[in-house]
Design a protein around this motif. Sequence first.
Motif, PDB file in Angstrom:
ATOM      1  N   MET A 151       1.131  -1.332   0.174  1.00  0.00           N
ATOM      2  CA  MET A 151       0.196  -0.023  -0.060  1.00  0.00           C
ATOM      3  C   MET A 151       1.275   1.036  -0.107  1.00  0.00           C
ATOM      4  O   MET A 151       0.715   2.424  -0.918  1.00  0.00           O
ATOM      5  CB  MET A 151      -0.973  -0.047   0.541  1.00  0.00           C
ATOM      6  CG  MET A 151      -1.089   1.708   1.804  1.00  0.00           C
ATOM      7  SD  MET A 151      -2.258   1.587   2.985  1.00  0.00           S
ATOM      8  CE  MET A 151      -0.517   1.781   3.427  1.00  0.00           C
ATOM      9  N   ALA A 152       2.065   1.051   1.110  1.00  0.00           N
ATOM     10  CA  ALA A 152       3.337   2.297   1.194  1.00  0.00           C
ATOM     11  C   ALA A 152       3.677   2.439  -0.221  1.00  0.00           C
ATOM     12  O   ALA A 152       3.835   4.153  -0.808  1.00  0.00           O
ATOM     13  CB  ALA A 152       3.981   1.729   1.728  1.00  0.00           C
ATOM     14  N   ASP A 153       4.132   1.678  -1.089  1.00  0.00           N
ATOM     15  CA  ASP A 153       4.791   1.975  -2.521  1.00  0.00           C
ATOM     16  C   ASP A 153       3.410   2.928  -3.182  1.00  0.00           C
ATOM     17  O   ASP A 153       3.403   2.752  -4.429  1.00  0.00           O
ATOM     18  CB  ASP A 153       5.140   0.344  -2.540  1.00  0.00           C
ATOM     19  CG  ASP A 153       6.743  -0.161  -2.573  1.00  0.00           C
ATOM     20  OD1 ASP A 153       7.008   0.681  -1.834  1.00  0.00           O
ATOM     21  OD2 ASP A 153       6.675  -1.852  -2.331  1.00  0.00           O
ATOM     22  N   ARG A 154       2.069   1.371  -3.466  1.00  0.00           N
ATOM     23  CA  ARG A 154       1.267   2.032  -3.909  1.00  0.00           C
ATOM     24  C   ARG A 154       1.091   3.860  -3.862  1.00  0.00           C
ATOM     25  O   ARG A 154       1.045   4.556  -4.667  1.00  0.00           O
ATOM     26  CB  ARG A 154       0.316   1.757  -4.026  1.00  0.00           C
ATOM     27  CG  ARG A 154       0.140   0.483  -5.026  1.00  0.00           C
ATOM     28  CD  ARG A 154      -1.661  -0.006  -5.402  1.00  0.00           C
ATOM     29  NE  ARG A 154      -2.234  -0.409  -3.898  1.00  0.00           N
ATOM     30  CZ  ARG A 154      -2.399  -1.431  -3.044  1.00  0.00           C
ATOM     31  NH1 ARG A 154      -1.633  -2.307  -3.584  1.00  0.00           N
ATOM     32  NH2 ARG A 154      -2.306  -1.467  -2.107  1.00  0.00           N
ATOM     33  N   LEU A 155       0.568   4.560  -2.861  1.00  0.00           N
ATOM     34  CA  LEU A 155       0.924   5.859  -2.466  1.00  0.00           C
ATOM     35  C   LEU A 155       2.229   6.573  -2.658  1.00  0.00           C
ATOM     36  O   LEU A 155       1.966   7.502  -3.119  1.00  0.00           O
ATOM     37  CB  LEU A 155       0.833   5.915  -1.413  1.00  0.00           C
ATOM     38  CG  LEU A 155      -0.370   5.282  -0.054  1.00  0.00           C
ATOM     39  CD1 LEU A 155      -0.712   5.328   1.225  1.00  0.00           C
ATOM     40  CD2 LEU A 155      -1.725   6.236  -0.575  1.00  0.00           C
ATOM     41  N   ALA A 156       3.112   6.189  -3.290  1.00  0.00           N
ATOM     42  CA  ALA A 156       4.582   6.695  -2.974  1.00  0.00           C
ATOM     43  C   ALA A 156       4.683   6.883  -4.819  1.00  0.00           C
ATOM     44  O   ALA A 156       5.024   7.646  -5.515  1.00  0.00           O
ATOM     45  CB  ALA A 156       5.933   5.700  -2.835  1.00  0.00           C
ATOM     46  N   GLY A 157       3.428   5.578  -5.565  1.00  0.00           N
ATOM     47  CA  GLY A 157       3.787   5.997  -6.390  1.00  0.00           C
ATOM     48  C   GLY A 157       2.722   7.337  -7.887  1.00  0.00           C
ATOM     49  O   GLY A 157       3.160   7.308  -8.279  1.00  0.00           O
ATOM     50  N   PRO A 197      13.370  10.480  -7.064  1.00  0.00           N
ATOM     51  CA  PRO A 197      13.375   9.391  -7.935  1.00  0.00           C
ATOM     52  C   PRO A 197      12.662   8.328  -6.913  1.00  0.00           C
ATOM     53  O   PRO A 197      12.390   8.570  -5.924  1.00  0.00           O
ATOM     54  CB  PRO A 197      14.693   8.749  -7.068  1.00  0.00           C
ATOM     55  CG  PRO A 197      15.538  10.453  -6.897  1.00  0.00           C
ATOM     56  CD  PRO A 197      14.851  11.129  -6.669  1.00  0.00           C
ATOM     57  N   TYR A 198      11.902   7.485  -7.403  1.00  0.00           N
ATOM     58  CA  TYR A 198      11.121   7.148  -6.728  1.00  0.00           C
ATOM     59  C   TYR A 198      11.307   6.049  -6.385  1.00  0.00           C
ATOM     60  O   TYR A 198      10.746   6.083  -4.914  1.00  0.00           O
ATOM     61  CB  TYR A 198       9.904   5.590  -8.015  1.00  0.00           C
ATOM     62  CG  TYR A 198       8.835   4.887  -8.063  1.00  0.00           C
ATOM     63  CD1 TYR A 198       8.836   5.492  -7.223  1.00  0.00           C
ATOM     64  CD2 TYR A 198       9.495   3.192  -7.459  1.00  0.00           C
ATOM     65  CE1 TYR A 198       6.889   4.563  -6.892  1.00  0.00           C
ATOM     66  CE2 TYR A 198       8.466   2.655  -7.405  1.00  0.00           C
ATOM     67  CZ  TYR A 198       7.541   3.203  -6.585  1.00  0.00           C
ATOM     68  OH  TYR A 198       6.708   2.814  -6.550  1.00  0.00           O
ATOM     69  N   ASP A 199      12.423   5.195  -5.823  1.00  0.00           N
ATOM     70  CA  ASP A 199      13.478   4.831  -4.649  1.00  0.00           C
ATOM     71  C   ASP A 199      13.041   5.306  -2.967  1.00  0.00           C
ATOM     72  O   ASP A 199      12.600   5.027  -2.500  1.00  0.00           O
ATOM     73  CB  ASP A 199      14.411   4.013  -4.643  1.00  0.00           C
ATOM     74  CG  ASP A 199      14.620   2.897  -5.471  1.00  0.00           C
ATOM     75  OD1 ASP A 199      13.406   2.591  -6.630  1.00  0.00           O
ATOM     76  OD2 ASP A 199      15.982   2.385  -6.028  1.00  0.00           O
ATOM     77  N   ASP A 200      13.716   6.812  -3.404  1.00  0.00           N
ATOM     78  CA  ASP A 200      13.400   7.690  -2.461  1.00  0.00           C
ATOM     79  C   ASP A 200      12.156   7.265  -1.671  1.00  0.00           C
ATOM     80  O   ASP A 200      11.704   8.136  -0.741  1.00  0.00           O
ATOM     81  CB  ASP A 200      14.167   9.267  -2.716  1.00  0.00           C
ATOM     82  CG  ASP A 200      16.280   9.012  -2.912  1.00  0.00           C
ATOM     83  OD1 ASP A 200      15.886   8.034  -2.726  1.00  0.00           O
ATOM     84  OD2 ASP A 200      16.591  10.215  -3.484  1.00  0.00           O
ATOM     85  N   ALA A 204       7.503   6.658   2.448  1.00  0.00           N
ATOM     86  CA  ALA A 204       6.645   6.204   1.985  1.00  0.00           C
ATOM     87  C   ALA A 204       6.721   5.003   3.724  1.00  0.00           C
ATOM     88  O   ALA A 204       5.834   5.084   4.642  1.00  0.00           O
ATOM     89  CB  ALA A 204       5.657   4.956   1.548  1.00  0.00           C
ATOM     90  N   ALA A 205       7.862   4.737   3.290  1.00  0.00           N
ATOM     91  CA  ALA A 205       7.852   3.413   4.374  1.00  0.00           C
ATOM     92  C   ALA A 205       8.184   3.989   5.903  1.00  0.00           C
ATOM     93  O   ALA A 205       7.826   3.513   6.485  1.00  0.00           O
ATOM     94  CB  ALA A 205       9.488   2.757   3.646  1.00  0.00           C
ATOM     95  N   ARG A 215       5.513  16.289   2.913  1.00  0.00           N
ATOM     96  CA  ARG A 215       6.297  16.726   4.157  1.00  0.00           C
ATOM     97  C   ARG A 215       8.135  16.601   3.584  1.00  0.00           C
ATOM     98  O   ARG A 215       8.238  17.537   3.235  1.00  0.00           O
ATOM     99  CB  ARG A 215       6.489  16.426   5.111  1.00  0.00           C
ATOM    100  CG  ARG A 215       6.933  17.006   6.553  1.00  0.00           C
ATOM    101  CD  ARG A 215       6.836  16.704   7.822  1.00  0.00           C
ATOM    102  NE  ARG A 215       5.582  16.271   7.937  1.00  0.00           N
ATOM    103  CZ  ARG A 215       4.947  15.437   8.938  1.00  0.00           C
ATOM    104  NH1 ARG A 215       5.128  14.238   7.855  1.00  0.00           N
ATOM    105  NH2 ARG A 215       3.604  15.406   9.090  1.00  0.00           N
ATOM    106  N   HIS A 216       7.979  15.289   2.846  1.00  0.00           N
ATOM    107  CA  HIS A 216       9.522  15.368   2.250  1.00  0.00           C
ATOM    108  C   HIS A 216       9.898  16.491   0.798  1.00  0.00           C
ATOM    109  O   HIS A 216      10.467  16.899   1.075  1.00  0.00           O
ATOM    110  CB  HIS A 216       9.495  14.345   1.682  1.00  0.00           C
ATOM    111  CG  HIS A 216      11.023  13.723   1.011  1.00  0.00           C
ATOM    112  ND1 HIS A 216      11.811  13.605   1.381  1.00  0.00           N
ATOM    113  CD2 HIS A 216      10.791  13.448  -0.297  1.00  0.00           C
ATOM    114  CE1 HIS A 216      13.072  13.601   0.257  1.00  0.00           C
ATOM    115  NE2 HIS A 216      12.219  12.924  -1.188  1.00  0.00           N
TER     116      HIS A 216
END
Length: 272
Positions: A56-62, A70-73, A78-79, A111-112
Amino acid sequence: MRPTTAVKQHPHDDAPDTSADFRRLSELEALPDPSRTDEAERERLRADLVNAWLPMADRLAGRFRDRGEPYDDLRQVAALGLVKAVDRYDPAHGSAFESYAVPTVTGEIKRHFRDHTWTLHVPRRVQDLRNRVRSARQELTQTVPGRAPALAEVAERAGLSEDEARTGLEALESHSALSLDAELSGSEDGHVLGDAIGSEDPALDVVVDREAVKPELRRLPERERDILYMRFFDDMTQSRIAEQLGISQMHVSRLITRCCTRLRDRTDRQAA
Protein backbone atom coordinates in the motif's frame (compact mmCIF):
# COMPACT_ATOMS: atom_id res chain seq x y z
CA MET A 1 -29.48 -11.28 -21.11
CA ARG A 2 -28.66 -8.37 -18.79
CA PRO A 3 -25.26 -6.74 -19.37
CA THR A 4 -22.74 -7.28 -16.65
CA THR A 5 -21.78 -4.10 -14.85
CA ALA A 6 -18.09 -3.86 -14.03
CA VAL A 7 -17.47 -3.10 -10.38
CA LYS A 8 -14.58 -0.74 -9.78
CA GLN A 9 -12.23 -2.19 -7.21
CA HIS A 10 -11.09 0.08 -4.40
CA PRO A 11 -7.30 0.57 -4.57
CA HIS A 12 -6.93 -1.05 -1.15
CA ASP A 13 -9.44 -3.88 -1.54
CA ASP A 14 -6.50 -6.26 -1.40
CA ALA A 15 -5.55 -4.94 2.04
CA PRO A 16 -4.42 -7.68 4.45
CA ASP A 17 -6.56 -8.52 7.47
CA THR A 18 -4.28 -7.50 10.32
CA SER A 19 -6.89 -6.45 12.90
CA ALA A 20 -5.99 -9.33 15.24
CA ASP A 21 -2.29 -8.48 15.07
CA PHE A 22 -3.00 -4.82 15.86
CA ARG A 23 -5.13 -5.78 18.85
CA ARG A 24 -2.38 -8.05 20.15
CA LEU A 25 0.24 -5.34 19.56
CA SER A 26 -1.90 -2.87 21.50
CA GLU A 27 -2.18 -5.33 24.39
CA LEU A 28 1.58 -5.82 24.50
CA GLU A 29 2.26 -2.08 24.45
CA ALA A 30 -0.15 -1.60 27.36
CA LEU A 31 1.73 -4.03 29.62
CA PRO A 32 3.22 -2.12 32.59
CA ASP A 33 6.24 -4.40 32.89
CA PRO A 34 6.71 -6.45 29.71
CA SER A 35 9.02 -9.44 29.79
CA ARG A 36 11.77 -10.12 27.31
CA THR A 37 9.44 -12.54 25.54
CA ASP A 38 6.75 -9.87 25.32
CA GLU A 39 9.23 -7.39 23.84
CA ALA A 40 10.36 -9.93 21.25
CA GLU A 41 6.75 -10.67 20.29
CA ARG A 42 6.00 -6.95 20.03
CA GLU A 43 8.94 -6.34 17.69
CA ARG A 44 7.97 -9.35 15.56
CA LEU A 45 4.37 -8.17 15.27
CA ARG A 46 5.48 -4.65 14.43
CA ALA A 47 7.78 -5.90 11.65
CA ASP A 48 5.08 -8.24 10.26
CA LEU A 49 2.54 -5.41 10.15
CA VAL A 50 4.93 -3.08 8.33
CA ASN A 51 5.78 -5.78 5.78
CA ALA A 52 2.11 -6.61 5.26
CA TRP A 53 1.21 -3.01 4.44
CA LEU A 54 4.30 -2.10 2.38
CA PRO A 55 2.51 -2.69 -0.96
CA MET A 56 0.00 0.00 0.00
CA ALA A 57 2.83 2.41 0.87
CA ASP A 58 4.50 1.67 -2.47
CA ARG A 59 1.26 2.46 -4.33
CA LEU A 60 0.95 5.77 -2.51
CA ALA A 61 4.55 6.61 -3.39
CA GLY A 62 3.77 5.83 -7.02
CA ARG A 63 1.22 8.65 -7.11
CA PHE A 64 4.08 11.11 -6.77
CA ARG A 65 6.19 9.84 -9.66
CA ASP A 66 7.57 12.27 -12.22
CA ARG A 67 7.81 15.16 -9.76
CA GLY A 68 11.56 15.38 -9.73
CA GLU A 69 12.31 12.85 -6.98
CA PRO A 70 13.66 9.30 -7.54
CA TYR A 71 10.97 6.68 -7.00
CA ASP A 72 13.20 4.68 -4.64
CA ASP A 73 13.54 7.74 -2.40
CA LEU A 74 9.77 8.19 -2.39
CA ARG A 75 9.31 4.55 -1.42
CA GLN A 76 11.65 5.00 1.53
CA VAL A 77 9.75 8.09 2.66
CA ALA A 78 6.44 6.22 2.31
CA ALA A 79 7.85 3.32 4.31
CA LEU A 80 8.87 5.73 7.06
CA GLY A 81 5.32 7.11 7.11
CA LEU A 82 3.99 3.56 7.30
CA VAL A 83 6.17 2.80 10.32
CA LYS A 84 4.83 5.92 12.03
CA ALA A 85 1.28 4.85 11.22
CA VAL A 86 1.82 1.37 12.68
CA ASP A 87 3.34 2.84 15.85
CA ARG A 88 0.56 5.41 16.35
CA TYR A 89 -2.51 3.46 15.28
CA ASP A 90 -4.94 2.60 18.08
CA PRO A 91 -7.44 -0.14 17.15
CA ALA A 92 -9.59 0.87 20.12
CA HIS A 93 -10.82 3.88 18.13
CA GLY A 94 -12.69 1.51 15.84
CA SER A 95 -11.48 2.81 12.47
CA ALA A 96 -9.73 0.59 9.94
CA PHE A 97 -5.96 0.85 9.79
CA GLU A 98 -5.89 1.94 6.15
CA SER A 99 -8.13 4.94 6.88
CA TYR A 100 -5.44 6.12 9.31
CA ALA A 101 -2.38 4.99 7.38
CA VAL A 102 -3.21 6.53 3.98
CA PRO A 103 -3.24 10.19 5.15
CA THR A 104 -0.24 9.52 7.41
CA VAL A 105 1.89 8.10 4.59
CA THR A 106 0.67 10.71 2.08
CA GLY A 107 1.42 13.50 4.54
CA GLU A 108 4.94 12.17 5.06
CA ILE A 109 5.58 12.19 1.30
CA LYS A 110 4.20 15.73 0.91
CA ARG A 111 6.32 16.87 3.85
CA HIS A 112 9.37 15.41 2.12
CA PHE A 113 8.65 17.46 -1.00
CA ARG A 114 8.04 20.59 1.07
CA ASP A 115 11.14 20.31 3.26
CA HIS A 116 13.77 18.64 1.08
CA THR A 117 13.18 19.32 -2.60
CA TRP A 118 12.95 23.11 -2.57
CA THR A 119 16.28 24.86 -2.96
CA LEU A 120 14.61 28.12 -1.96
CA HIS A 121 12.23 27.91 0.97
CA VAL A 122 8.84 29.43 0.23
CA PRO A 123 5.73 29.53 2.44
CA ARG A 124 3.44 26.52 2.35
CA ARG A 125 0.61 28.64 0.91
CA VAL A 126 2.81 29.57 -2.05
CA GLN A 127 3.74 25.93 -2.56
CA ASP A 128 0.04 25.05 -2.69
CA LEU A 129 -0.54 27.81 -5.25
CA ARG A 130 2.35 26.45 -7.30
CA ASN A 131 0.85 22.94 -7.34
CA ARG A 132 -2.59 24.21 -8.42
CA VAL A 133 -1.12 26.41 -11.13
CA ARG A 134 1.11 23.60 -12.39
CA SER A 135 -1.86 21.21 -12.68
CA ALA A 136 -4.00 23.84 -14.40
CA ARG A 137 -1.27 24.71 -16.87
CA GLN A 138 -0.69 21.05 -17.73
CA GLU A 139 -4.41 20.56 -18.40
CA LEU A 140 -4.62 23.70 -20.53
CA THR A 141 -1.56 22.73 -22.56
CA GLN A 142 -3.46 19.67 -23.79
CA THR A 143 -6.54 21.69 -24.77
CA VAL A 144 -4.85 24.75 -26.33
CA PRO A 145 -1.90 23.30 -28.27
CA GLY A 146 0.51 25.58 -30.07
CA ARG A 147 0.74 28.29 -27.44
CA ALA A 148 1.32 28.76 -23.74
CA PRO A 149 -1.84 29.27 -21.65
CA ALA A 150 -2.51 32.89 -20.71
CA LEU A 151 -2.44 34.01 -17.09
CA ALA A 152 -6.22 34.59 -17.06
CA GLU A 153 -6.83 31.09 -18.42
CA VAL A 154 -4.59 29.50 -15.80
CA ALA A 155 -6.28 31.47 -13.03
CA GLU A 156 -9.76 30.47 -14.21
CA ARG A 157 -8.85 26.78 -14.53
CA ALA A 158 -7.19 26.71 -11.08
CA GLY A 159 -10.00 28.69 -9.42
CA LEU A 160 -7.61 31.46 -8.37
CA SER A 161 -7.35 35.18 -8.79
CA GLU A 162 -4.84 36.42 -11.35
CA ASP A 163 -2.57 37.70 -8.57
CA GLU A 164 -2.60 34.26 -6.91
CA ALA A 165 -1.96 32.56 -10.24
CA ARG A 166 0.94 34.93 -10.91
CA THR A 167 2.44 34.06 -7.51
CA GLY A 168 2.08 30.37 -8.31
CA LEU A 169 3.77 30.80 -11.68
CA GLU A 170 6.65 32.66 -10.07
CA ALA A 171 6.99 29.85 -7.52
CA LEU A 172 7.41 27.38 -10.38
CA GLU A 173 10.82 28.97 -10.95
CA SER A 174 11.74 28.82 -7.24
CA HIS A 175 11.98 25.04 -6.97
CA SER A 176 15.66 25.23 -7.83
CA ALA A 177 18.30 27.94 -7.70
CA LEU A 178 20.88 29.17 -10.17
CA SER A 179 24.53 28.76 -9.33
CA LEU A 180 26.33 31.94 -8.29
CA ASP A 181 28.75 31.09 -11.10
CA ALA A 182 25.97 31.24 -13.70
CA GLU A 183 26.58 33.92 -16.31
CA LEU A 184 24.19 36.86 -16.18
CA SER A 185 21.60 36.96 -18.94
CA GLY A 186 22.71 39.28 -21.72
CA SER A 187 26.19 39.70 -20.24
CA GLU A 188 28.96 39.90 -22.81
CA ASP A 189 31.88 40.51 -20.44
CA GLY A 190 31.74 37.27 -18.47
CA HIS A 191 29.96 38.67 -15.40
CA VAL A 192 28.32 36.01 -13.24
CA LEU A 193 25.41 36.16 -10.81
CA GLY A 194 27.75 36.33 -7.83
CA ASP A 195 29.15 39.62 -9.11
CA ALA A 196 25.76 41.26 -8.65
CA ILE A 197 25.44 40.28 -4.98
CA GLY A 198 26.60 42.86 -2.51
CA SER A 199 28.56 42.12 0.64
CA GLU A 200 28.54 43.61 4.11
CA ASP A 201 30.67 46.71 4.45
CA PRO A 202 32.95 46.27 7.49
CA ALA A 203 33.28 50.08 7.75
CA LEU A 204 29.67 50.24 8.96
CA ASP A 205 30.68 48.71 12.30
CA VAL A 206 33.45 51.28 12.62
CA VAL A 207 30.97 54.12 12.08
CA VAL A 208 28.63 52.73 14.72
CA ASP A 209 31.47 52.33 17.23
CA ARG A 210 32.77 55.84 16.61
CA GLU A 211 29.35 57.43 17.08
CA ALA A 212 28.77 55.42 20.27
CA VAL A 213 32.09 56.46 21.84
CA LYS A 214 31.98 60.17 20.93
CA PRO A 215 30.00 61.32 24.02
CA GLU A 216 32.36 59.44 26.34
CA LEU A 217 35.44 60.87 24.65
CA ARG A 218 34.18 64.40 25.39
CA ARG A 219 34.00 63.55 29.10
CA LEU A 220 37.68 62.58 29.31
CA PRO A 221 40.26 65.04 30.66
CA GLU A 222 41.94 67.06 27.92
CA ARG A 223 45.35 65.43 28.32
CA GLU A 224 43.89 61.93 28.00
CA ARG A 225 41.94 62.96 24.91
CA ASP A 226 45.17 64.32 23.41
CA ILE A 227 47.00 61.07 24.15
CA LEU A 228 44.30 58.97 22.48
CA TYR A 229 44.24 61.30 19.47
CA MET A 230 48.02 61.15 19.04
CA ARG A 231 48.06 57.39 19.41
CA PHE A 232 45.10 56.33 17.27
CA PHE A 233 44.69 59.21 14.79
CA ASP A 234 48.24 60.55 14.38
CA ASP A 235 49.61 57.00 14.70
CA MET A 236 52.37 58.14 17.08
CA THR A 237 54.29 55.60 19.14
CA GLN A 238 54.07 55.64 22.91
CA SER A 239 57.70 56.76 23.07
CA ARG A 240 57.04 59.85 20.93
CA ILE A 241 53.91 60.69 22.94
CA ALA A 242 55.88 60.40 26.19
CA GLU A 243 58.64 62.60 24.79
CA GLN A 244 56.19 65.26 23.61
CA LEU A 245 54.33 65.37 26.95
CA GLY A 246 57.38 65.00 29.16
CA ILE A 247 56.24 61.82 30.90
CA SER A 248 57.43 58.22 30.89
CA GLN A 249 56.41 55.70 28.26
CA MET A 250 55.06 53.44 31.05
CA HIS A 251 52.80 56.27 32.19
CA VAL A 252 51.51 56.75 28.63
CA SER A 253 50.80 53.02 28.36
CA ARG A 254 48.83 53.00 31.63
CA LEU A 255 46.84 56.08 30.61
CA ILE A 256 45.91 54.56 27.23
CA THR A 257 44.83 51.27 28.84
CA ARG A 258 42.80 53.04 31.51
CA CYS A 259 41.08 55.34 29.00
CA CYS A 260 40.18 52.51 26.65
CA THR A 261 38.82 50.39 29.50
CA ARG A 262 36.73 53.30 30.79
CA LEU A 263 35.34 54.08 27.34
CA ARG A 264 34.48 50.45 26.67
CA ASP A 265 32.73 49.97 30.02
CA ARG A 266 30.66 53.15 29.71
CA THR A 267 29.68 52.41 26.12
CA ASP A 268 28.69 48.84 27.01
CA ARG A 269 26.54 50.06 29.90
CA GLN A 270 24.72 52.50 27.63
CA ALA A 271 24.14 49.79 25.01
CA ALA A 272 22.68 47.48 27.66
